[in-house]
Design a protein around this motif. Sequence first.
Motif, short mmCIF file in Angstrom:
data_model
loop_
_atom_site.label_atom_id
_atom_site.label_comp_id
_atom_site.label_asym_id
_atom_site.label_seq_id
_atom_site.Cartn_x
_atom_site.Cartn_y
_atom_site.Cartn_z
N ASP A 235 0.84 -1.21 0.00
CA ASP A 235 0.00 0.00 0.00
C ASP A 235 0.87 1.25 0.00
O ASP A 235 0.59 2.23 -0.71
N MET A 236 1.95 1.23 0.79
CA MET A 236 2.87 2.37 0.83
C MET A 236 3.55 2.56 -0.52
O MET A 236 3.73 3.69 -0.99
N LEU A 237 3.94 1.46 -1.14
CA LEU A 237 4.61 1.53 -2.44
C LEU A 237 3.69 2.17 -3.48
O LEU A 237 4.10 3.05 -4.25
N LYS A 238 2.42 1.77 -3.50
CA LYS A 238 1.49 2.31 -4.49
C LYS A 238 1.16 3.78 -4.22
O LYS A 238 1.01 4.57 -5.15
N SER A 239 1.04 4.14 -2.96
CA SER A 239 0.68 5.51 -2.62
C SER A 239 1.84 6.49 -2.85
O SER A 239 1.64 7.62 -3.28
N GLN A 240 3.07 6.04 -2.59
CA GLN A 240 4.24 6.91 -2.73
C GLN A 240 4.87 6.82 -4.11
O GLN A 240 5.51 7.76 -4.57
N GLY A 241 4.69 5.67 -4.77
CA GLY A 241 5.34 5.46 -6.05
C GLY A 241 6.72 4.84 -5.91
O GLY A 241 7.30 4.39 -6.89
N HIS A 242 7.25 4.83 -4.69
CA HIS A 242 8.54 4.20 -4.43
C HIS A 242 8.58 3.81 -2.95
O HIS A 242 7.81 4.32 -2.14
N LEU A 243 9.50 2.93 -2.63
CA LEU A 243 9.65 2.49 -1.24
C LEU A 243 11.08 2.01 -1.03
O LEU A 243 11.60 1.22 -1.81
N PHE A 244 11.71 2.52 0.02
CA PHE A 244 13.07 2.08 0.36
C PHE A 244 13.01 0.89 1.32
O PHE A 244 12.08 0.78 2.13
N LEU A 245 14.02 0.06 1.25
CA LEU A 245 14.07 -1.13 2.10
C LEU A 245 14.09 -0.75 3.58
O LEU A 245 13.51 -1.44 4.41
N ASN A 246 14.75 0.36 3.92
CA ASN A 246 14.79 0.79 5.32
C ASN A 246 13.40 1.11 5.86
O ASN A 246 13.15 0.97 7.06
N GLU A 247 12.50 1.56 4.99
CA GLU A 247 11.12 1.82 5.43
C GLU A 247 10.44 0.51 5.83
O GLU A 247 9.64 0.48 6.76
N VAL A 248 10.74 -0.54 5.10
CA VAL A 248 10.19 -1.86 5.44
C VAL A 248 10.84 -2.38 6.72
O VAL A 248 10.17 -2.97 7.58
N ILE A 266 10.16 0.48 -6.99
CA ILE A 266 9.48 1.57 -7.71
C ILE A 266 8.21 0.99 -8.30
O ILE A 266 8.22 -0.09 -8.90
N TYR A 267 7.10 1.71 -8.12
CA TYR A 267 5.81 1.23 -8.63
C TYR A 267 5.41 2.03 -9.86
O TYR A 267 5.41 3.26 -9.86
N ASP A 268 5.07 1.32 -10.91
CA ASP A 268 4.56 1.95 -12.13
C ASP A 268 3.67 0.94 -12.83
O ASP A 268 4.14 -0.08 -13.32
N ASP A 269 2.36 1.21 -12.83
CA ASP A 269 1.43 0.25 -13.41
C ASP A 269 1.49 0.21 -14.94
O ASP A 269 1.01 -0.73 -15.57
N LYS A 270 2.12 1.24 -15.56
CA LYS A 270 2.21 1.27 -17.01
C LYS A 270 3.54 0.72 -17.50
O LYS A 270 3.61 0.02 -18.50
N LYS A 271 4.61 1.11 -16.82
CA LYS A 271 5.94 0.62 -17.17
C LYS A 271 6.59 0.01 -15.94
O LYS A 271 7.39 0.66 -15.27
N PRO A 272 6.22 -1.23 -15.63
CA PRO A 272 6.74 -1.86 -14.40
C PRO A 272 8.26 -1.89 -14.38
O PRO A 272 8.91 -2.17 -15.38
N TYR A 273 8.79 -1.58 -13.21
CA TYR A 273 10.23 -1.63 -12.99
C TYR A 273 10.49 -2.71 -11.95
O TYR A 273 10.24 -2.52 -10.77
#
Length: 322
Positions: A235-248, A266-273
């Motif tokens: 949920d955090m990844l989708k809301s922010q668009g990115h997420l660092f491992l330290n946050e987890v 990094i979250y991107d529903d059009k161009k998944p990374y």
Amino acid sequence: MKANEIMTSAKRTFSKVGFGLQKKSPEILVGVGIVGAVASAVLACKATTKAGAIVEESKNSLADIREAKENGLTKAGESYSEEDHKKDLAIAYVQTGVKFAKLYAPAVILGAASIASILASHNIMKKRNVALAAAYAAVDKSFKDYRDRVIERFGEQVEKELRYNIKAQEIEETVTDDKGKEKKVKQNVNVADENGNGSDYGPYAKVFDDTHSDWKQDPEMNLFYLRARQAQANDMLKSQGHLFLNEVYDMLGFKRTKAGAVVGWIYDDKKPYGDNFVDFGMTEIRRHDADSDEYKRAFILDFNVVGDITSKIVDHQNDYLA
């Protein structure tokens, strides 16, 4: 040491080290730059003590020029025109400027060379970091390809046994049935080294076991807890668009790491990374406890980070937010 000696020493250092070391030793370049900056400051201070004489000489020259203009005559008794006044003023200012330039030139030159040395060191380190990032990406891709081939050939279970050094083993455990009676049963479980920790299983892996404050004796509750945290991370990844491992790591109560401040998702529903989602890579294991002679439960958490996201995060976030 006198200022001239400092300058001579600094020049010799620059001459010996040379900018040919740019490809070899950025640390030396930084050291040379610091020494040069200090020497430059010393030379500037020494030059300032002589600046008063130049200023005084300039004042006297300008005073003579003003006096000649007012009288219309020079001290030698020659006529003095407005044109002569303008010409003499220009000459006086230029001469004063040249004297100041000569006075401060050594300090300025040495200071410029020192800055150039430090900047050269920075550029070298920047290029090396880019090269390291590229090398890491190549190694990471190679390892992932290798894992995929192992899984394709031998299956996911064998791949995990090899990667985490775990072995399928039959053990006898005491369980409580529906009627509350205890009985011993035999079952096959994944047994890992009893002294193993997160670093033994991967660069970003952690072990969730009974030493953790959120650990429960109920196996289902532990699995529920980890899945809930995993859903929260997604949920955090989708809301922010990115997420660092330290946050987890923060979310799970683990200590932060230097790598955790760089790698993530990094979250991107059009161009998944990468995988475009967070997976804790939960693998339940047992570890033998010599004191109780029991096989205690634990979970290996091997997070599916996509690697270093710092170089991509700004551009991606601008596009994502737009």
